[in-house]
Design a protein around this motif. Structure first.
Motif, PDB file in Angstrom:
ATOM      1  N   SER A 298     -54.380  -4.722  29.726  1.00  8.27           N
ATOM      2  CA  SER A 298     -54.291  -5.402  28.521  1.00  8.27           C
ATOM      3  C   SER A 298     -53.030  -6.383  28.544  1.00  8.27           C
ATOM      4  CB  SER A 298     -54.406  -4.630  27.131  1.00  8.27           C
ATOM      5  OG  SER A 298     -53.313  -4.009  27.315  1.00  8.27           O
ATOM      6  N   ARG A 299     -51.928  -6.038  29.162  1.00 10.31           N
ATOM      7  CA  ARG A 299     -50.730  -6.923  29.068  1.00 10.31           C
ATOM      8  C   ARG A 299     -50.889  -8.156  30.247  1.00 10.31           C
ATOM      9  NH1 ARG A 299     -45.378  -4.172  29.695  1.00 10.31           N
ATOM     10  NH2 ARG A 299     -44.392  -5.960  29.026  1.00 10.31           N
ATOM     11  N   VAL A 300     -51.655  -7.515  31.155  1.00  5.37           N
ATOM     12  CA  VAL A 300     -51.902  -8.769  32.481  1.00  5.37           C
ATOM     13  C   VAL A 300     -52.910  -9.633  31.717  1.00  5.37           C
ATOM     14  CG1 VAL A 300     -52.867  -8.793  34.442  1.00  5.37           C
ATOM     15  CG2 VAL A 300     -51.317  -7.244  34.341  1.00  5.37           C
ATOM     16  N   ASN A 301     -54.010  -9.235  31.303  1.00  5.33           N
ATOM     17  CA  ASN A 301     -54.748 -10.270  30.353  1.00  5.33           C
ATOM     18  C   ASN A 301     -54.110 -11.109  29.581  1.00  5.33           C
ATOM     19  OD1 ASN A 301     -57.187  -9.730  32.136  1.00  5.33           O
ATOM     20  ND2 ASN A 301     -57.600  -7.952  31.021  1.00  5.33           N
ATOM     21  N   HIS A 302     -53.357 -10.573  28.852  1.00  6.79           N
ATOM     22  CA  HIS A 302     -52.504 -11.332  27.658  1.00  6.79           C
ATOM     23  C   HIS A 302     -51.888 -12.594  28.480  1.00  6.79           C
ATOM     24  CE1 HIS A 302     -49.861 -12.693  24.427  1.00  6.79           C
ATOM     25  NE2 HIS A 302     -49.193 -12.610  25.565  1.00  6.79           N
TER      26      HIS A 302
END
Length: 135
Positions: free
Chosen positions: A72-76
């Motif tokens: 989720s952090r990477v996608n953000h």
């Protein structure tokens, strides 16, 4: 799609150093400003560059595993990189726009020129409508 291109005039590193140059590049596009205190955007760009130099696209899952951070952090951060015009996604695979940093910068320059052309056109119409003259 809304695209936000941020340009920050930062002094270029004096010494040639790949990692410092990549950090300067990312900082110049505001890719690690704000709440990105861990500089994840820079880490993503660096990881993408190492994978793409081997002619491989990358997935967000590959980046998350390689950087040991949550998907989720990477996608953000990827949303920001895609929104800036530096990165694009085809199906689930991520690439640098144009296939290289230089090509991506050239494409982003064209984007900004189109934006400024449209702004100039509308500004002229507004000036005409309110009775302002250009010199």
């Amino acid at each position: 799609m809304t695209r936000q291109i941020i340009l920050i005039n930062i002094e270029k590193p004096v010494e040639k150093d790949l990692e410092n140059d990549i950090h300067w590049f990312c900082d110049s596009f505001g890719l690690s400003s704000g709440r990105d205190v861990e500089e994840i955007s820079k880490k993503i760009v660096m990881d993408m560059l190492s994978n793409l130099s081997r002619n491989e696209g990358v997935t967000s899952e590959m980046l998350a595993n390689s950087l040991d951070i949550s998907l989720s952090r990477v996608n953000h951060h990827l949303r920001n990189l895609i929104g800036s015009g530096l990165v694009y996604r085809r199906k689930k695979v991520l690439y640098l726009r144009g296939g290289s940093l230089r090509a991506a910068v050239c494409e982003m320059r064209k984007d900004s020129e189109r934006i400024f052309d449209e702004l100039e056109k509308i500004a002229e119409e507004i000036d005409d409508e309110v009775g302002l003259r250009s010199r």
